[in-house]
Design an enzyme around this catalytic site. Sequence first.
Site, PDB file in Angstrom:
ATOM      1  N   HIS A 134       4.688  -7.006  34.045  1.00 62.22           N
ATOM      2  CA  HIS A 134       3.484  -7.006  34.886  1.00 62.22           C
ATOM      3  C   HIS A 134       3.712  -7.524  36.293  1.00 62.22           C
ATOM      4  O   HIS A 134       2.794  -7.546  37.107  1.00 62.22           O
ATOM      5  CB  HIS A 134       2.376  -7.830  34.226  1.00 62.22           C
ATOM      6  CG  HIS A 134       2.650  -9.306  34.251  1.00 62.22           C
ATOM      7  ND1 HIS A 134       3.461  -9.907  33.322  1.00 62.22           N
ATOM      8  CD2 HIS A 134       2.246 -10.278  35.081  1.00 62.22           C
ATOM      9  CE1 HIS A 134       3.537 -11.199  33.585  1.00 62.22           C
ATOM     10  NE2 HIS A 134       2.815 -11.457  34.654  1.00 62.22           N
TER      11      HIS A 134
HETATM   12  C1  UD1 Z   1      -1.528 -13.500  37.103  1.00 64.46           C
HETATM   13  C2  UD1 Z   1      -0.602 -14.550  37.710  1.00 64.46           C
HETATM   14  C3  UD1 Z   1       0.779 -14.395  37.131  1.00 64.46           C
HETATM   15  C4  UD1 Z   1       0.754 -14.407  35.623  1.00 64.46           C
HETATM   16  C5  UD1 Z   1      -0.200 -13.321  35.152  1.00 64.46           C
HETATM   17  C6  UD1 Z   1      -0.293 -13.280  33.652  1.00 64.46           C
HETATM   18  C7  UD1 Z   1      -1.126 -15.124  40.039  1.00 64.46           C
HETATM   19  C8  UD1 Z   1      -0.675 -14.997  41.431  1.00 64.46           C
HETATM   20  N1  UD1 Z   1      -0.486 -14.369  39.150  1.00 64.46           N
HETATM   21  O1  UD1 Z   1      -1.052 -12.241  37.503  1.00 64.46           O
HETATM   22  O2  UD1 Z   1       1.571 -15.478  37.573  1.00 64.46           O
HETATM   23  O3  UD1 Z   1       2.039 -14.158  35.115  1.00 64.46           O
HETATM   24  O4  UD1 Z   1      -1.491 -13.617  35.697  1.00 64.46           O
HETATM   25  O5  UD1 Z   1      -1.167 -12.307  33.255  1.00 64.46           O
HETATM   26  O6  UD1 Z   1      -2.017 -15.883  39.764  1.00 64.46           O
HETATM   27  N2  UD1 Z   1      -7.080  -7.583  35.541  1.00 64.46           N
HETATM   28  C9  UD1 Z   1      -7.951  -7.075  34.619  1.00 64.46           C
HETATM   29  N3  UD1 Z   1      -8.504  -7.947  33.724  1.00 64.46           N
HETATM   30  C10 UD1 Z   1      -8.204  -9.264  33.715  1.00 64.46           C
HETATM   31  C11 UD1 Z   1      -7.313  -9.774  34.672  1.00 64.46           C
HETATM   32  C12 UD1 Z   1      -6.757  -8.918  35.571  1.00 64.46           C
HETATM   33  O7  UD1 Z   1      -8.233  -5.890  34.586  1.00 64.46           O
HETATM   34  O8  UD1 Z   1      -8.741 -10.003  32.855  1.00 64.46           O
HETATM   35  C13 UD1 Z   1      -6.459  -6.640  36.495  1.00 64.46           C
HETATM   36  C14 UD1 Z   1      -7.205  -6.575  37.787  1.00 64.46           C
HETATM   37  O9  UD1 Z   1      -7.130  -5.273  38.257  1.00 64.46           O
HETATM   38  C15 UD1 Z   1      -6.419  -7.452  38.701  1.00 64.46           C
HETATM   39  C16 UD1 Z   1      -5.007  -7.281  38.172  1.00 64.46           C
HETATM   40  O10 UD1 Z   1      -5.153  -7.098  36.780  1.00 64.46           O
HETATM   41  O11 UD1 Z   1      -6.560  -7.083  40.033  1.00 64.46           O
HETATM   42  C17 UD1 Z   1      -4.139  -8.460  38.415  1.00 64.46           C
HETATM   43  O12 UD1 Z   1      -4.773  -9.673  38.006  1.00 64.46           O
HETATM   44  P1  UD1 Z   1      -4.464 -11.043  38.777  1.00 64.46           P
HETATM   45  O13 UD1 Z   1      -5.156 -12.173  38.115  1.00 64.46           O
HETATM   46  O14 UD1 Z   1      -4.672 -10.861  40.221  1.00 64.46           O
HETATM   47  O15 UD1 Z   1      -2.911 -11.191  38.634  1.00 64.46           O
HETATM   48  P2  UD1 Z   1      -1.947 -10.955  37.407  1.00 64.46           P
HETATM   49  O16 UD1 Z   1      -1.072  -9.805  37.718  1.00 64.46           O
HETATM   50  O17 UD1 Z   1      -2.698 -10.944  36.116  1.00 64.46           O
END
Ligand code: UD1
Length: 412
Positions: free
Chosen positions: A237
């Site tokens: 991811h």
């Molecule tokens: C975040 C952490 C990363 C961790 C990862 C585990 C930061 C900078 N990154 O990354 O260190 O390894 O979590 O999962 O904080 N989304 C959903 N549903 C959710 C959450 C996210 O659909 O419940 C989608 C959204 O489109 C979002 C994207 O995933 O924009 C990324 O989510 P985000 O929390 O920004 O970062 P992660 O890639 O999950």
Amino acid sequence: MNLTAKNWILVVGARPNFMKIAPLIRAIDKYNNASLSPLVTIHYLLVHTGQHYDASMSDAFFRDLRLPEPDLHLGVGSGNHGEQTGKVLIEFEKVLLKEQPDLVIVVGDVNSTLACALAAVKLQIRVAHVEAGLRSFDRRMPEEINRLLTDAVSDYLFTPSPEGDENLSKEGIPSEKVFLVGDIMVDSLLYHLDQAKKTNILARLGLSNALTSCLQIRSADDGLQSGVLPYALMTLHRPANVDDKPALERIMRGLLEVSADFPILFPVHPRTAKQIKAFGMESSFQFHSSADIKPQDYFEGKALKRRIHCFEPMGYLDFLNLMVHAKVVLTDSGGIQEETTVLNIPCITLRDTTERPITLTEGTNVLVHNDPEKIVAEVKKVRDGQRRQSQCPSLWDGHTAERVVAILVKHG
Ligand code: UD1
């Protein structure tokens, strides 16, 4: 007689936070209930920033880890880094002004970790950072910025391994603030391991039980142990891997070759699912709703062309059970590098750096970046029985949270 009450706030935001906070809550409850400590009571609030909000990314972990419902939910959700960090900062500051805690405990390196630490320190509220001192030395990773800045403003820095102490010392952080306590994720892992092994995920995915007859036929070829079909488990991811099409294509080249040896089970993070679709790469994967793999698919060729089997993100216990039984784990996660070291399962990390080098020196971890040849070569080593054995790093013993609480009570 109760002479002192401490008021702490514990923060969770994203998936990798939940398994780090659960042991702290258990350790605080244990401390409060211990007859030896009647002079101090710790009151705590659990705050969820809402950085992760899907049921599979958050609720499932509360259930599996038996976390209490959050006292406060900030509902921040997704966004660009500035937007997400800023929203947490704004909302968490309101909580701090109202609740006036003595201490805020943050864990890990996600955007919520930094935002809450920053909100607290600006209000002169002390901050404890659990999992301090980790450095990949790659500032292109958002987590590295979060680590550096959180550590810079924290009052108590709890490190998982000695390199953490060295990194902090080089950054000029006084040693009185730094406490080597071990890896808090290992507390969760050891606490839940027996329970995890009892989940029926292997049978649900057709990897055991239902397969008995197939397994018996094939066991001589595949070196099957304990009646479980050999498989590789993967997570992917990181933006550097999944937001960059050429990088993802390189990884895919390696994976498709690997999948000739082992079917790859791939619980897909929402970010990755979006990117696979955006890049039009769906045809390389076999998407499943969690329960619909049929054992015979592995043998009748239905799945053979596309043996990267994708699922919704899994809960903590199911994933742990899959990790325990995997032949090999492929990942770009941080925590999984540690978990595989403790479980002594080979780990191939799809990154060119790690903030957890102890998993390379003492564990089962190896870095292959996005290089298809290295991916294939490392899996071949596992297949050929040339795998590395790990030794469990010191203090990764399941008692880290108790050490953290004891230190905070004494010094706080
Ligand atoms: C975040 C952490 C990363 C961790 C990862 C585990 C930061 C900078 N990154 O990354 O260190 O390894 O979590 O999962 O904080 N989304 C959903 N549903 C959710 C959450 C996210 O659909 O419940 C989608 C959204 O489109 C979002 C994207 O995933 O924009 C990324 O989510 P985000 O929390 O920004 O970062 P992660 O890639 O999950």
